[in-house]
Design an enzyme around this catalytic site. Structure first.
Site, mmCIF file in Angstrom:
data_model
loop_
_atom_site.group_PDB
_atom_site.id
_atom_site.type_symbol
_atom_site.label_atom_id
_atom_site.label_comp_id
_atom_site.label_asym_id
_atom_site.label_seq_id
_atom_site.Cartn_x
_atom_site.Cartn_y
_atom_site.Cartn_z
ATOM 1 C CD GLU A 1 -2.855 -1.270 2.309
ATOM 2 O OE1 GLU A 1 -4.065 -0.989 2.287
ATOM 3 O OE2 GLU A 1 -2.277 -1.711 3.324
ATOM 4 C CD GLU B 1 -3.859 -6.372 3.011
ATOM 5 O OE1 GLU B 1 -3.114 -5.385 3.064
ATOM 6 O OE2 GLU B 1 -4.032 -7.058 1.969
#
Length: 265
Positions: free
Chosen positions: A119, A139
């Site tokens: 990210e 995730e």
């Protein structure tokens, strides 16, 4: 060079080199590291001698494996309010800071870039990846969505369907694939990673730092608006430049066929 336990800061000419420094934890981003990075970006923004930032990871294995799971799992056990405050908001503040920073931010991805490490790369303005880099959005494997902006930035970079495949499977992908998706600008030999990132920064730094900042602002603010709103933002950034010495110097240097003085500052 300045350092503490989790981030190293080194100034190389007009470039700030930040190194995530928890190699024994694959440079996992704990709360202290995130806070340290935010503080360093504040310091770098105020330093007129620094024109660009390169962010990389310590050690040979990882750029960053993402958030420190052991730390944020304790926040999750304490309830959603604490988890959102301590983990999600902190991570989103970090990636937003990178994305909207007024000086170019380049990630030099030297290894694993999972979770928040991916990210951060999504949020940075530019990225160079080593041939040894590997990316993932894992995730979903622990039952959560990305929390540092990955559900929003990756679809904007790669397109909705390609992003969803990565988000919903959690499968790793290569630096070649990252280039194809628009997550990174280029892949280089591992030994050439930092020189390539420095070269990219230097190719930017030979131009007006004010114009660089205005371009970053126009693109970052305009990309998520309509074309009409984006064009208005572009005009505003142009108008802000018109009153600066850099514009007059750039025009004079172009007409006189010489290097502008800001390239030498």
């Amino acid at each position: 060079m300045q350092s503490n336990d989790n981030v190293k800061f080194e100034q190389r000419g007009r470039i700030a080199l930040l190194t995530l420094n928890r190699p024994e934890k694959l440079n996992a981003i704990n709360y202290a590291m995130a806070d340290r990075l935010l503080a360093l970006f504040d310091k770098i923004e105020a330093d007129g001698a620094i024109r660009a930032v390169i962010l990389t990871g310590a050690g040979e294995r990882a750029f960053s494996a993402g958030g420190d799971i052991h730390e944020f799992s304790r926040s999750i056990r304490n309830g959603a309010d604490e988890a959102v405050r301590d983990f999600c908001r902190r991570g989103q503040a970090l990636t937003a800071r990178l994305e909207t920073f007024p000086k170019p931010v380049i990630t030099a991805v030297n290894g694993i870039a999972y979770w928040g490490g991916c990210e951060i790369t999504e949020a940075a303005h530019l990225a160079v990846a080593s041939e040894q880099a590997v990316f993932a959005k894992p995730e979903i494997n622990i039952g959560i969505p990305p929390t540092f902006g990955g559900t929003q930035r990756l679809p904007r970079l790669a397109g909705r369907k390609r992003a969803l495949e990565l988000l919903l499977t959690g499968e790793p992908f290569s630096p070649d694939r990252a280039v194809e998706l628009g997550l990174v600008n280029s892949m280089v030999a591992h030994a050439d990673l930092l020189p390539a990132a420095m070269d990219l920064a230097n190719r930017i730094n030979c131009h007006s730092p004010l114009a660089t900042s205005r371009i970053l602002a126009a693109v970052t603010r305009g990309i998520n608006t309509t074309i009409d709103e984006g064009l208005l933002i572009e005009r505003e950034q142009f108008a802000r430049m018109c009153a600066t010495q850099d514009v007059h110097e750039g025009l004079e240097a172009w007409i006189e066929r010489r290097i502008p003085t800001y390239a030498e500052r």
